[in-house]
Design a protein around this motif. Structure first.
Motif, PDB file in Angstrom:
ATOM      1  N   ASN A   1     -63.735  18.076 -38.284  1.00  0.00           N
ATOM      2  CA  ASN A   1     -62.585  17.928 -39.189  1.00  0.00           C
ATOM      3  C   ASN A   1     -62.350  16.493 -39.658  1.00  0.00           C
ATOM      4  N   ASP A   2     -62.713  15.510 -38.828  1.00  0.00           N
ATOM      5  CA  ASP A   2     -62.464  14.112 -39.189  1.00  0.00           C
ATOM      6  C   ASP A   2     -63.687  13.426 -39.788  1.00  0.00           C
ATOM      7  N   ASN A   3     -64.843  14.010 -39.589  1.00  0.00           N
ATOM      8  CA  ASN A   3     -66.070  13.408 -40.097  1.00  0.00           C
ATOM      9  C   ASN A   3     -66.796  14.321 -41.072  1.00  0.00           C
ATOM     10  N   LEU A   4     -67.313  15.393 -40.553  1.00  0.00           N
ATOM     11  CA  LEU A   4     -68.245  16.219 -41.316  1.00  0.00           C
ATOM     12  C   LEU A   4     -67.640  16.772 -42.602  1.00  0.00           C
ATOM     13  N   VAL A   5     -66.488  17.437 -42.503  1.00  0.00           N
ATOM     14  CA  VAL A   5     -65.899  18.065 -43.684  1.00  0.00           C
ATOM     15  C   VAL A   5     -65.485  17.037 -44.739  1.00  0.00           C
ATOM     16  N   PRO A   6     -64.747  15.987 -44.358  1.00  0.00           N
ATOM     17  CA  PRO A   6     -64.389  15.003 -45.403  1.00  0.00           C
ATOM     18  C   PRO A   6     -65.590  14.237 -45.948  1.00  0.00           C
ATOM     19  N   PHE A   7     -66.610  13.991 -45.117  1.00  0.00           N
ATOM     20  CA  PHE A   7     -67.806  13.304 -45.618  1.00  0.00           C
ATOM     21  C   PHE A   7     -68.509  14.150 -46.675  1.00  0.00           C
ATOM     22  N   ASN A   8     -68.563  15.464 -46.454  1.00  0.00           N
ATOM     23  CA  ASN A   8     -69.217  16.352 -47.426  1.00  0.00           C
ATOM     24  C   ASN A   8     -68.578  16.247 -48.802  1.00  0.00           C
ATOM     25  N   SER A   9     -67.295  15.905 -48.844  1.00  0.00           N
ATOM     26  CA  SER A   9     -66.593  15.771 -50.125  1.00  0.00           C
ATOM     27  C   SER A   9     -66.684  14.366 -50.707  1.00  0.00           C
ATOM     28  N   ALA A  10     -67.327  13.455 -49.944  1.00  0.00           N
ATOM     29  CA  ALA A  10     -67.383  12.051 -50.372  1.00  0.00           C
ATOM     30  C   ALA A  10     -68.819  11.591 -50.574  1.00  0.00           C
ATOM     31  N   TYR A  11     -69.712  12.524 -50.940  1.00  0.00           N
ATOM     32  CA  TYR A  11     -71.127  12.221 -51.209  1.00  0.00           C
ATOM     33  C   TYR A  11     -71.823  11.628 -49.985  1.00  0.00           C
ATOM     34  N   CYS A  12     -71.368  12.033 -48.800  1.00  0.00           N
ATOM     35  CA  CYS A  12     -71.874  11.399 -47.573  1.00  0.00           C
ATOM     36  C   CYS A  12     -72.424  12.434 -46.603  1.00  0.00           C
TER      37      CYS A  12
ATOM     38  N   LEU B   1     -83.426  13.019 -55.645  1.00  0.00           N
ATOM     39  CA  LEU B   1     -83.689  12.900 -54.210  1.00  0.00           C
ATOM     40  C   LEU B   1     -82.418  12.503 -53.466  1.00  0.00           C
ATOM     41  N   GLN B   2     -81.628  11.626 -54.060  1.00  0.00           N
ATOM     42  CA  GLN B   2     -80.359  11.227 -53.440  1.00  0.00           C
ATOM     43  C   GLN B   2     -79.405  12.414 -53.343  1.00  0.00           C
ATOM     44  N   GLN B   3     -79.348  13.228 -54.401  1.00  0.00           N
ATOM     45  CA  GLN B   3     -78.496  14.413 -54.368  1.00  0.00           C
ATOM     46  C   GLN B   3     -78.965  15.385 -53.291  1.00  0.00           C
ATOM     47  N   HIS B   4     -80.266  15.561 -53.177  1.00  0.00           N
ATOM     48  CA  HIS B   4     -80.803  16.461 -52.153  1.00  0.00           C
ATOM     49  C   HIS B   4     -80.417  15.978 -50.761  1.00  0.00           C
ATOM     50  N   PHE B   5     -80.486  14.663 -50.534  1.00  0.00           N
ATOM     51  CA  PHE B   5     -80.101  14.122 -49.230  1.00  0.00           C
ATOM     52  C   PHE B   5     -78.640  14.416 -48.937  1.00  0.00           C
TER      53      PHE B   5
ATOM     54  N   HIS C   1     -72.178  24.660 -52.377  1.00  0.00           N
ATOM     55  CA  HIS C   1     -72.272  23.654 -53.431  1.00  0.00           C
ATOM     56  C   HIS C   1     -71.469  22.427 -53.016  1.00  0.00           C
ATOM     57  N   LEU C   2     -72.138  21.291 -52.982  1.00  0.00           N
ATOM     58  CA  LEU C   2     -71.475  20.033 -52.670  1.00  0.00           C
ATOM     59  C   LEU C   2     -71.274  19.236 -53.953  1.00  0.00           C
ATOM     60  N   PRO C   3     -70.334  18.296 -53.963  1.00  0.00           N
ATOM     61  CA  PRO C   3     -70.060  17.545 -55.198  1.00  0.00           C
ATOM     62  C   PRO C   3     -71.300  16.832 -55.723  1.00  0.00           C
ATOM     63  N   LYS C   4     -71.410  16.764 -57.022  1.00  0.00           N
ATOM     64  CA  LYS C   4     -72.526  16.082 -57.650  1.00  0.00           C
ATOM     65  C   LYS C   4     -72.312  14.577 -57.552  1.00  0.00           C
ATOM     66  N   VAL C   5     -73.307  13.884 -57.013  1.00  0.00           N
ATOM     67  CA  VAL C   5     -73.206  12.440 -56.809  1.00  0.00           C
ATOM     68  C   VAL C   5     -73.280  11.722 -58.154  1.00  0.00           C
ATOM     69  N   PRO C   6     -72.360  10.797 -58.415  1.00  0.00           N
ATOM     70  CA  PRO C   6     -72.498  10.002 -59.642  1.00  0.00           C
ATOM     71  C   PRO C   6     -73.840   9.276 -59.641  1.00  0.00           C
TER      72      PRO C   6
END
Length: 454
Positions: free
Chosen positions: A270-281, A22-26, A315-320
Motif C-alpha cells: 500500500n505504501d510502495n507498490l501501488v503508489p509506485f505503479n501510478s508514478a511510472y515506477c 523499452l522504458q515503458q515495458h520496464f 494497464h499502467l500509466p503511459k510514461v512521458p
C-alpha cells in the motif's frame, strides 16, 4: 552447459525497439525480486572481506526454482541477481578470474541456475553487476587499462552466454562512496558495448546519490535506493523509474534473519507498490537467500501475502517520453571558468565542480550575468546541459570561441530546471553562457558540455 554465442545471438532482435518503448515495458513489469546472493551471504557484513576464500561459498540446498516460485507467489514479473558485488566474487562460470563460484565447493554456475529457473517460471531476467571490485583492486587510484578490459570481458560473458537480459543494474560507479568516475571507467564505452551485445538491454546505474531526479544522466532508468535515503516523488516524477528496498534488514542474508520479523507485507503493497505503479515506477523488493541457498520461511510467508494483496494492473500509466539520456563525458568538468560577479563565496567554479549539491550564485546586482568556460583547447561538442538549482532562467544565449573569434550558437527559452540543448557539432575552445531573463539571481548547479556520438 555454456550456451553457444550463436544461439544467443538469434534471441536478440537485429532491429532494437526504441528506448521509450523499452522504458515503458520496464515500468509495465511493475514488480520484481532483487536477489542479493553472493559471498557476503556467508559473512555478517554486506561489504565482504575482499580476500574471503571461495571455500566459504557452500550452499547445501541451492534451489533457484524455489526463488522463482516465491517471486510468482508475490505476483512479481522478473528477478535481478547480484552476479558480482563490491568484493569481486563472480557467481558465474567466468574465464576472467579464478575468484569465482567454480572454485567454491558448489562448483555450479549460479547465474545459469537462476536464469533457467526464472525463465521456466515465465519470469523476466535481469542482472546486477558492480564496477567497484575490491578483490581485483578495481577502485579509485588503482584502475588500469587492464581493469577496464576486465569489466568489458565480464559483461561480455554475462550478455553473451545467458540469453536475453531485460536490464543490467550497475553499481559502484560514479557514486560519492565509490569515487570511480565515468571517465576513469568510461561510461560511454561500456554503455555502447552493452547495447552492441544486447540492443534491448536497459542500462540502469544506481547513481541517484549524485545525479538529479528530473533527468536521466548515465542511465536508461532513474533509480532510487530507499535504504540510502533516496525516495521518488510519487506526485511529481515524470521519468521511467525503479525504487528498491530490502524485505529484511539488510541486502544480504544475516544469521538473525530467520528470527527477525520482515517488513510488513500490507505496508509494502500500500505504501510502495501501488503508489509506485501510478508514478511510472517499478518496485524491486530484495529477498536474500540464506547460506543453504534457500529463501527463509518468514520471507516466503510475506511474499505470499503480498501476492494475495496485489495484482498487477492490466494497464499502467503511459510514461512521458523522456529526453534521451546523457551518456558522454562532460568536457567542462572542473575546467577554468570566468564570469560576472558572484555572490559571496559561491564563485563560478561551483558550476563545474561535478557536484549537483553546490551552485554558482550570481550577485543580485548583476543585470546580465554570464559564465565563460575554457575547455583548454579546441574540442568538438554538440550538446550543452544547464542544471539550475531551481527553475529560474527563462531566456539565454550560448556562444562559442573558435579561431580567435566568438560565434553565436543558440538562443534558448527552456523554463525547466535542467535545460538540454542539442545541436549540430561545432568546434571551440571556449563557451559563453549569457543569462538574459530570470526571476531572481541565477544559481547554476552544473554546466555540462558533451560530444555525443550521433
Amino acid at each position: 552447459m555454456k550456451v553457444p554465442a550463436a544461439v544467443v545471438a538469434q534471441e536478440v532482435p537485429r532491429e532494437a525497439k526504441p528506448l521509450p518503448e523499452l522504458q515503458q515495458h520496464f515500468v509495465d513489469l511493475a514488480f520484481g525480486m532483487f536477489i542479493h546472493y553472493n559471498i557476503p551471504t556467508y559473512m555478517e557484513d554486506d561489504w565482504a572481506d575482499p580476500d574471503a576464500s571461495p571455500a566459504i561459498f557452500n550452499p547445501k540446498k541451492l534451489n533457484t526454482d524455489q526463488w522463482a516460485a516465491a517471486a510468482k507467489s508475490a505476483n512479481m514479473s522478473y528477478g535481478c541477481l547480484t552476479t558480482k558485488h563490491h568484493s569481486g566474487f563472480a557467481i558465474w562460470d567466468t574465464k576472467t578470474t579464478p575468484y569465482n563460484v567454480m572454485n567454491s565447493p558448489l562448483k555450479k554456475d549460479v547465474v545459469r541456475e537462476y536464469v533457467n529457473s526464472f525463465r521456466k517460471a515465465g519470469l523476466g531476467v535481469m542482472l546486477y553487476y558492480s564496477i567497484l571490485d575490491t578483490h581485483h583492486k578495481l577502485r579509485q587510484g588503482h584502475i588500469t587499462p587492464a581493469h577496464i578490459q576486465f569489466v568489458k570481458d565480464q559483461l561480455t560473458e554475462l550478455l553473451t552466454n545467458y540469453g536475453k537480459i531485460e536490464a543490467l543494474i550497475i553499481d559502484g560507479w560514479d557514486a560519492p562512496w565509490s569515487r570511480i568516475s565515468y571517465d576513469t571507467v568510461p561510461f560511454e564505452e561500456i554503455y555502447r558495448l552493452i547495447k552492441t551485445l544486447q540492443p534491448e538491454c536497459l542500462v540502469m546505474d544506481l547513481n541517484s546519490a549524485k545525479y538529479p531526479g528530473d533527468f536521466l544522466f548515465y542511465s536508461d532508468i532513474k533509480s532510487y535506493e530507499q535504504n540510502a535515503g533516496q525516495h521518488i516523488s510519487k506526485e511529481n516524477n515524470k521519468l521511467p523509474a525503479m525504487s528498491c528496498l530490502p524485505l529484511q534488514a539488510n541486502w544480504f542474508w544475516k544469521s538473525s534473519f530467520p528470527q527477525t520479523p520482515v517488513k510488513d507485507a500490507d505496508k509494502l503493497v500500500n505504501d510502495n507498490l501501488v503508489p509506485f505503479n501510478s508514478a511510472y515506477c517499478n518496485f524491486m523488493l530484495n529477498v536474500a537467500p540464506n547460506r543453504d541457498g534457500l529463501i527463509d520461511e518468514n520471507a516466503l510467508v510475506a511474499l505470499k501475502r503480498m501476492g494475495e494483496l496485489y495484482k498487477r494492473p492490466a494497464h499502467l500509466p503511459k510514461v512521458p517520453v523522456a529526453t534521451a539520456p546523457i551518456i558522454s563525458s562532460n568536457l567542462a568538468k572542473k575546467c577554468a571558468v570566468n564570469g560576472s560577479w558572484s555572490n559571496d563565496m559561491w564563485l563560478m567554479d561551483f558550476a563545474v565542480d561535478d557536484d549537483y549539491g553546490t551552485n554558482w550564485l550570481s550577485h543580485p546586482s548583476v543585470k546580465q550575468p554570464w559564465l565563460e568556460f575554457d575547455l583548454g583547447s579546441e574540442k568538438a561538442f554538440n550538446t550543452v546541459v544547464i542544471t539550475e538549482n531551481s527553475p529560474n532562467v527563462s531566456a539565454y544565449s550560448i556562444e562559442y570561441f573558435s579561431g580567435g573569434k566568438w560565434y553565436p550558437l543558440l538562443n534558448g527559452s527552456q523554463r525547466e530546471r535542467i535545460k538540454v540543448n542539442r545541436f549540430d557539432r561545432v568546434w571551440g575552445s571556449k563557451i559563453r553562457f549569457n543569462m538574459n531573463d530570470f526571476r531572481k539571481a541565477p544559481e547554476i548547479a552544473e554546466f555540462g558540455v558533451y560530444n555525443e556520438r550521433r
